[in-house]
Design a protein around this motif. Structure first.
Motif, PDB file in Angstrom:
ATOM      1  N   MET A   1       0.842  -1.195   0.000  1.00  0.00           N
ATOM      2  CA  MET A   1       0.000   0.000   0.000  1.00  0.00           C
ATOM      3  C   MET A   1       0.875   1.243   0.000  1.00  0.00           C
ATOM      4  SD  MET A   1      -2.633   1.381   2.922  1.00  0.00           S
ATOM      5  CE  MET A   1      -1.327   2.170   3.857  1.00  0.00           C
ATOM      6  N   ASP A   2       0.621   2.188  -0.900  1.00  0.00           N
ATOM      7  CA  ASP A   2       1.352   3.446  -0.932  1.00  0.00           C
ATOM      8  C   ASP A   2       0.642   4.464  -0.037  1.00  0.00           C
ATOM      9  OD1 ASP A   2       3.219   2.486  -2.734  1.00  0.00           O
ATOM     10  OD2 ASP A   2       1.985   3.057  -4.469  1.00  0.00           O
ATOM     11  N   LEU A   3       1.438   5.186   0.753  1.00  0.00           N
ATOM     12  CA  LEU A   3       0.860   6.232   1.589  1.00  0.00           C
ATOM     13  C   LEU A   3       0.353   7.370   0.725  1.00  0.00           C
ATOM     14  CD1 LEU A   3       3.278   6.564   4.637  1.00  0.00           C
ATOM     15  CD2 LEU A   3       0.942   5.694   4.621  1.00  0.00           C
ATOM     16  N   GLU A   4      -0.821   7.891   1.070  1.00  0.00           N
ATOM     17  CA  GLU A   4      -1.409   9.010   0.356  1.00  0.00           C
ATOM     18  C   GLU A   4      -1.723  10.123   1.351  1.00  0.00           C
ATOM     19  OE1 GLU A   4      -4.820   7.650  -1.779  1.00  0.00           O
ATOM     20  OE2 GLU A   4      -3.786   5.908  -2.621  1.00  0.00           O
ATOM     21  N   LEU A   5      -2.083  11.281   0.822  1.00  0.00           N
ATOM     22  CA  LEU A   5      -2.409  12.413   1.690  1.00  0.00           C
ATOM     23  C   LEU A   5      -3.574  12.081   2.621  1.00  0.00           C
ATOM     24  CD1 LEU A   5      -2.103  15.473  -0.723  1.00  0.00           C
ATOM     25  CD2 LEU A   5      -0.578  14.870   1.150  1.00  0.00           C
ATOM     26  N   ARG A   6      -4.531  11.310   2.117  1.00  0.00           N
ATOM     27  CA  ARG A   6      -5.691  10.977   2.944  1.00  0.00           C
ATOM     28  C   ARG A   6      -5.274  10.149   4.158  1.00  0.00           C
ATOM     29  NH1 ARG A   6      -7.892   5.806   1.626  1.00  0.00           N
ATOM     30  NH2 ARG A   6      -6.767   4.800  -0.086  1.00  0.00           N
ATOM     31  N   HIS A   7      -4.230   9.348   4.022  1.00  0.00           N
ATOM     32  CA  HIS A   7      -3.760   8.565   5.153  1.00  0.00           C
ATOM     33  C   HIS A   7      -3.129   9.477   6.206  1.00  0.00           C
ATOM     34  CE1 HIS A   7      -3.418   5.256   1.925  1.00  0.00           C
ATOM     35  NE2 HIS A   7      -4.527   5.057   2.624  1.00  0.00           N
ATOM     36  N   LEU A   8      -2.356  10.452   5.744  1.00  0.00           N
ATOM     37  CA  LEU A   8      -1.758  11.409   6.680  1.00  0.00           C
ATOM     38  C   LEU A   8      -2.837  12.227   7.382  1.00  0.00           C
ATOM     39  CD1 LEU A   8       1.269  12.716   4.559  1.00  0.00           C
ATOM     40  CD2 LEU A   8       1.192  10.813   6.187  1.00  0.00           C
ATOM     41  N   ARG A   9      -3.848  12.615   6.627  1.00  0.00           N
ATOM     42  CA  ARG A   9      -4.950  13.387   7.226  1.00  0.00           C
ATOM     43  C   ARG A   9      -5.683  12.551   8.271  1.00  0.00           C
ATOM     44  NH1 ARG A   9      -6.892  14.713   2.857  1.00  0.00           N
ATOM     45  NH2 ARG A   9      -5.877  16.740   2.656  1.00  0.00           N
ATOM     46  N   THR A  10      -5.853  11.261   7.995  1.00  0.00           N
ATOM     47  CA  THR A  10      -6.515  10.375   8.954  1.00  0.00           C
ATOM     48  C   THR A  10      -5.719  10.288  10.253  1.00  0.00           C
ATOM     49  OG1 THR A  10      -7.585   9.036   7.246  1.00  0.00           O
ATOM     50  CG2 THR A  10      -7.204   7.980   9.374  1.00  0.00           C
ATOM     51  N   LEU A  11      -4.402  10.147  10.158  1.00  0.00           N
ATOM     52  CA  LEU A  11      -3.565  10.083  11.359  1.00  0.00           C
ATOM     53  C   LEU A  11      -3.696  11.365  12.179  1.00  0.00           C
ATOM     54  CD1 LEU A  11      -0.287   8.470   9.952  1.00  0.00           C
ATOM     55  CD2 LEU A  11      -2.148   7.338  11.187  1.00  0.00           C
ATOM     56  N   CYS A  12      -3.727  12.502  11.509  1.00  0.00           N
ATOM     57  CA  CYS A  12      -3.846  13.781  12.222  1.00  0.00           C
ATOM     58  C   CYS A  12      -5.200  13.907  12.908  1.00  0.00           C
ATOM     59  CB  CYS A  12      -3.637  14.942  11.251  1.00  0.00           C
ATOM     60  SG  CYS A  12      -1.936  15.077  10.622  1.00  0.00           S
ATOM     61  N   VAL A  13      -6.257  13.448  12.266  1.00  0.00           N
ATOM     62  CA  VAL A  13      -7.587  13.510  12.872  1.00  0.00           C
ATOM     63  C   VAL A  13      -7.647  12.613  14.103  1.00  0.00           C
ATOM     64  CG1 VAL A  13     -10.040  12.979  12.541  1.00  0.00           C
ATOM     65  CG2 VAL A  13      -8.771  14.158  10.745  1.00  0.00           C
ATOM     66  N   ILE A  14      -7.086  11.417  14.027  1.00  0.00           N
ATOM     67  CA  ILE A  14      -7.069  10.515  15.179  1.00  0.00           C
ATOM     68  C   ILE A  14      -6.308  11.154  16.335  1.00  0.00           C
ATOM     69  CG2 ILE A  14      -6.235   8.290  16.053  1.00  0.00           C
ATOM     70  CD1 ILE A  14      -6.707   7.153  13.245  1.00  0.00           C
ATOM     71  N   ALA A  15      -5.165  11.766  16.029  1.00  0.00           N
ATOM     72  CA  ALA A  15      -4.374  12.413  17.077  1.00  0.00           C
ATOM     73  C   ALA A  15      -5.141  13.559  17.722  1.00  0.00           C
ATOM     74  CB  ALA A  15      -3.055  12.917  16.491  1.00  0.00           C
ATOM     75  N   ASP A  16      -5.812  14.381  16.916  1.00  0.00           N
ATOM     76  CA  ASP A  16      -6.564  15.519  17.444  1.00  0.00           C
ATOM     77  C   ASP A  16      -7.783  15.067  18.239  1.00  0.00           C
ATOM     78  OD1 ASP A  16      -4.755  17.219  16.284  1.00  0.00           O
ATOM     79  OD2 ASP A  16      -5.984  17.633  14.520  1.00  0.00           O
ATOM     80  N   ALA A  17      -8.454  14.011  17.760  1.00  0.00           N
ATOM     81  CA  ALA A  17      -9.678  13.539  18.426  1.00  0.00           C
ATOM     82  C   ALA A  17      -9.356  12.763  19.700  1.00  0.00           C
ATOM     83  CB  ALA A  17     -10.490  12.672  17.476  1.00  0.00           C
ATOM     84  N   GLY A  18      -8.216  12.084  19.726  1.00  0.00           N
ATOM     85  CA  GLY A  18      -7.836  11.329  20.905  1.00  0.00           C
ATOM     86  C   GLY A  18      -8.430   9.937  20.977  1.00  0.00           C
TER      87      GLY A  18
END
Length: 336
Positions: A1-18
């Motif tokens: 699987m190649d990392l895409e921008l949507r994957h990075l955005r998902t990680l940031c949302v998880i971090a912000d949401a907790g």
């Protein structure tokens, strides 16, 4: 699987949401689907990005490294998108308005289009108020009509301004044949043994405010159904499978009654937020007036809400009914 921008955005949302559950609500996906995606990303990165403890999902050292760079990449891409858009010729200025799908956002967009005939007004609705905050902070929206709840208020970033559109009580929807259907208002404690249908967490205090009110009333609600769409909830209520908290502007009929809760134990606040450096900042007073107009025009079409308004104290009744009458006759409502 190649990392895409949507994957990075998902990680940031998880971090912000907790938490994965809250992040799934913000992203509009199921919790299992988001968990599976996180596991695929972690496999691609070669290690855990988050660990779970009592405080929620916390980044590992690898996670801190990834998140720091992910935020930078996403900001750079957003700047590229924004600056590229500014290079395109446009006959009309574009105004980007967001909102919770409900009585304010559509009416506000319509009224703003009438007020600004030389601009193109675009509307984007989302379930999560917190996501709308994020879209404004990322310069994806110029203004948004959102909600929060007393005791669970959103903390406003310094780059945004916000004012109250209206404070609305939370009512309860029940079947026309319900044992309490003949009451003018319902004690929350009298619903302790009922099956409930709730909408999912919105990232801004719902259903936490409801659960807190139930706890103060002496019970833990038996939530059998968590449904994001009002249509299935209405069907469950009409067929006596559940009762449900609802907005005061929720439409009664087709087997459904909408009743106020005694003492107004739960309220929601409609807010208008705007970017301080955006194209609508100078017109914020106009925007606020139009948002209030939109809300009270909708409220004027809900007899059960108008009856509740008439029963409030004299000062509150005069203020609220003036607003309803102005909206109903096409007048403009000013200060809250």
């Amino acid at each position: 699987m190649d990392l895409e921008l949507r994957h990075l955005r998902t990680l940031c949302v998880i971090a912000d949401a907790g938490s994965v559950t809250k992040a799934a609500t913000i992203l509009g996906v199921s919790q299992p689907a988001l968990t599976a995606q996180l596991q695929r990303v972690e496999r691609e990165l070669g290690g855990r990005v988050f660990v779970r403890d009592r405080s929620g999902m916390n980044p590992t050292p690898l996670g801190q490294y990834i998140l720091t760079r992910a935020h930078g990449i996403l900001l750079a891409m957003e700047e590229l998108r924004r600056n590229a858009a500014r290079q395109l010729p446009s006959e009309k200025a574009i105004i980007r308005v967001g909102g919770i799908a409900g009585p304010v956002s559509v009416g506000l967009a319509d009224r703003l289009s009438d007020e600004l005939p030389n601009a193109e007004v675009r509307l984007q609705t989302e379930y999560s108020p917190r996501l709308l905050w994020d879209l404004m902070l990322a310069d994806r929206l110029d203004a948004a009509a959102i909600v929060d709840y007393p005791g669970f208020s959103l903390r406003m970033p310094a780059t945004l301004m916000a004012e109250t559109i209206a404070v609305e009580p939370v009512f309860v929807a029940m079947c026309e044949q319900h044992r309490l259907a003949d009451r003018d208002e319902i004690e929350l404690a009298d619903l302790a043994d009922e099956p409930w249908a709730l909408t999912p967490p919105d990232g801004a205090g719902w259903p936490d405010c409801f659960l807190t009110a139930c706890e103060q009333a002496g019970f833990t609600p038996r939530v059998l159904h968590t449904v994001s769409d009002a249509g299935p909830i209405r069907e469950m209520v009409a067929t006596r499978r559940a009762v449900s908290p609802c907005q005061a502007v929720f439409a009664a009929g087709d087997g459904v009654l909408v009743k106020p809760l005694a003492g107004d134990p739960i309220q929601m606040r409609h807010l208008l937020a705007c970017r301080r450096d955006g194209p609508l900042a100078a017109a914020f007073d106009l925007l606020l007036r139009l948002a209030r107009e939109a809300y009270w025009a909708y409220a004027a079409r809900r007899p059960q809400y108008q009856a509740w308004l008439r029963g409030q104290d004299s000062a509150g009744r005069q203020q609220a009914m003036t607003a309803v009458e102005a909206a109903g006759t096409g007048g403009r409502w000013g200060a809250h």
